[in-house]
Write a protein that holds these residues in place. Sequence first.
Motif, short mmCIF file in Angstrom:
data_model
loop_
_atom_site.label_atom_id
_atom_site.label_comp_id
_atom_site.label_asym_id
_atom_site.label_seq_id
_atom_site.Cartn_x
_atom_site.Cartn_y
_atom_site.Cartn_z
N LEU A 103 15.79 -4.76 46.00
CA LEU A 103 16.06 -4.00 44.68
C LEU A 103 16.64 -2.88 44.62
N LEU A 104 16.16 -1.87 45.54
CA LEU A 104 16.54 -0.61 45.63
C LEU A 104 17.93 -0.62 46.13
N GLU A 105 18.44 -1.51 47.46
CA GLU A 105 19.61 -1.61 47.73
C GLU A 105 20.76 -1.93 46.80
N PHE A 106 20.28 -2.91 45.83
CA PHE A 106 21.17 -3.36 44.57
C PHE A 106 21.24 -2.22 43.76
N ALA A 107 20.11 -1.42 43.31
CA ALA A 107 20.57 -0.40 42.68
C ALA A 107 21.46 0.81 43.21
N GLU A 108 21.25 1.18 44.42
CA GLU A 108 21.83 2.47 45.00
C GLU A 108 23.35 1.84 45.29
N THR A 109 23.84 0.48 45.36
CA THR A 109 25.03 0.24 45.60
C THR A 109 25.96 -0.12 44.32
N HIS A 110 25.08 -0.61 43.33
CA HIS A 110 25.79 -0.96 42.07
C HIS A 110 25.72 0.25 41.20
N ALA A 111 25.10 1.16 41.08
CA ALA A 111 25.24 2.45 39.96
C ALA A 111 26.26 3.17 40.47
N ASN A 112 27.08 3.58 39.46
CA ASN A 112 28.40 4.11 39.47
C ASN A 112 28.37 5.49 38.68
N ALA A 113 28.46 6.59 39.68
CA ALA A 113 28.53 7.90 39.02
C ALA A 113 29.94 7.95 38.09
N ASP A 114 31.04 7.50 38.57
CA ASP A 114 32.15 7.50 37.75
C ASP A 114 32.17 7.02 36.24
N ALA A 143 22.85 12.16 38.15
CA ALA A 143 23.01 11.40 37.14
C ALA A 143 22.67 9.81 37.51
N LYS A 144 23.39 9.63 38.77
CA LYS A 144 23.47 8.32 39.57
C LYS A 144 21.97 7.88 39.94
N THR A 145 21.38 8.78 40.57
CA THR A 145 19.93 8.72 40.85
C THR A 145 18.96 8.51 39.67
N TYR A 146 19.23 9.18 38.54
CA TYR A 146 18.55 8.98 37.31
C TYR A 146 18.62 7.59 36.81
N VAL A 147 19.73 6.99 36.89
CA VAL A 147 20.02 5.56 36.38
C VAL A 147 19.30 4.61 37.43
N GLU A 148 19.36 5.03 38.66
CA GLU A 148 18.78 3.97 39.49
C GLU A 148 17.12 3.90 39.32
N LEU A 149 16.53 5.14 39.09
CA LEU A 149 15.07 5.53 38.78
C LEU A 149 14.95 4.37 37.46
N GLN A 150 15.44 4.83 36.53
CA GLN A 150 15.15 4.39 35.09
C GLN A 150 15.49 2.84 35.11
N PHE A 151 16.27 2.23 35.85
CA PHE A 151 16.67 0.80 36.20
C PHE A 151 15.40 0.03 37.08
N LEU A 152 14.92 0.97 38.02
CA LEU A 152 13.69 0.24 38.76
C LEU A 152 12.54 0.45 37.65
N ASN A 153 12.48 1.50 37.06
CA ASN A 153 11.30 1.53 36.25
C ASN A 153 11.09 0.43 35.24
N SER A 154 12.18 -0.12 34.60
CA SER A 154 12.39 -1.04 33.87
C SER A 154 12.32 -2.12 34.39
N TYR A 155 13.00 -2.56 35.39
CA TYR A 155 12.81 -3.77 36.34
C TYR A 155 11.52 -4.20 36.58
N PHE A 156 10.63 -3.16 37.14
CA PHE A 156 9.33 -3.36 37.62
C PHE A 156 8.30 -3.57 36.32
N ILE A 157 8.61 -3.07 35.12
CA ILE A 157 7.99 -3.15 34.15
C ILE A 157 8.16 -4.59 33.60
#
Length: 520
Positions: free
Chosen positions: A6-17, A486-500
């Motif tokens: 899941l971490l790899e998915f978030a880090e490779t898919h989240a896009n700063a642009d 900003a990209k790291t923030y999105v990864e974090l909140q996605f992980l939080n949401s997914y785990f919930i």
Amino acid sequence: MDDSALLEFAETHANADKIKHHIAVLSDDSLRGRLPGTPEYEVAMQYVIDQYNSLGIKPLGNKEGSSFLQPITFRKSIVDESSSFLILNNLDTAKVGIEYFFLGNSSSPEVEFEGELVFAGYGIDAAQFGYNDFENLDVKDKIVVIYNGGPDVLPATERAHFSNTNTKINTLSEKGAQGIIFTTSPGGRGSFRGSYNGSRNGIVSVKMSDGEYAGRSNYGNMKFGGYFDWEFIRKITANEIDLILEKYQQGEVSQPSNSISLKGKVVNNFSEFESANVVGVLEGAELKNEYVIHTAHLDHVGVGRPVNGDSIYNGAHDNASGISAMLEIARLYSELPSKPKRSVIFAAVTAEEMGLLGSLYLAENPVVPSESIVANVNTDMPTMVGPLVSVEPLGAEQSSIMKIVERSTSLLGLKIDEDHLPEEVRFVRSDNYSFVKAGIPALRMKFGIQTKDSPTGLDSAISHMMSEIYHKPSDELGDSFNFEGAKTYVELQFLNSYFINNTEARPTWNENSFFKRFER
């Protein structure tokens, strides 16, 4: 997926642009500050709808699922100063805009009042924490002056709740007060002049499903609300207010030597306008009838007083950044190789800047059964001003969501800080609070102040943003943003949401949490 996948998915898919692009569109001058009820705000809503459609998010603005829009009616209340007045001790007429002003009242076009003035500290009854400004004070039928803010002795999150304007209004209404008057004591948060200028634009309330109006301009059983300048209080108390404040800071609520009576009249003019929350859903799998709801407010404050020739309050940080984060989280969900356990609602809410009104309406009139919403994940002004090294998960310590945050931050190598600005009562100043009051555990995630080299390295950048950019025309897309953070923030909140979302057990309030009382 396991945690590493899941971490790899978030880090490779989240896009700063993509995050930057959303902010650029929503904070462009052409949207003129995204004020609800304007054509430009409708353009912003359509942009969110287009993004939802591109991600396969289905409409959920109504229970039929036929529209993304949840329409809402708002009422603006503006005090008619020429017809209103305030008389002190049946002798002196106070000067509006200099010594006092009234606050708009959504329920009463005209009220008259007369009564004794009393001082009640912060106006807080937190007896369960050993703090009660009303312990030896009867405010029934009185006009009550209270200081803005709350005492340091209360824990940060609970202090935020008790400092909230609506909490204070409800407390005094329940205790039978006739009116509430706010003031800013020396060193306190806010200012008379700034509050007066804001009040002249009107105070907005939201029309609820029962036809009643809710928000900061609803005074419950009281007749009116207002604001006193500190120098005016010095005048009417013959300078005793400084001693009263000193005694209060030592734990004693006291009153002036001579009683003070007030008589007045408040006349309100009303106007109404329409806006909407933009709500969509991605369907889950085996628990698809349960929901994690994401919120971010789409509105800002529109066009206002020019600063250096610029009058458009673009709201790039506040809150185009939060909307962009939510849209990027939605995109990650849409690209998962398999559906999450629960469904996910994405709500771009309106009228946050007017008092959390869009989220208040949504939380009280949910488009799915309230009991089916397991948690709220809120992205309001994350403060994307540097690399993300530490975070401040506002409110998470009140529920089992903190365990989720610890799991996510550990995966990303982030640290967890306590709220470094408890005096700003940020927990109650965004849309997560509407869901908390509806009994739903909620998380508002902010950047912390740590950097790789310093435990306070980001403090100056955040302070600069708050003092020089926040709620100013300078809140534009520019050098104040750090898009890797900003990209790291999105990864974090996605992980939080997914785990919930994928944890079998729903989030629960801690047994000792003050906010457990809101469970329904």
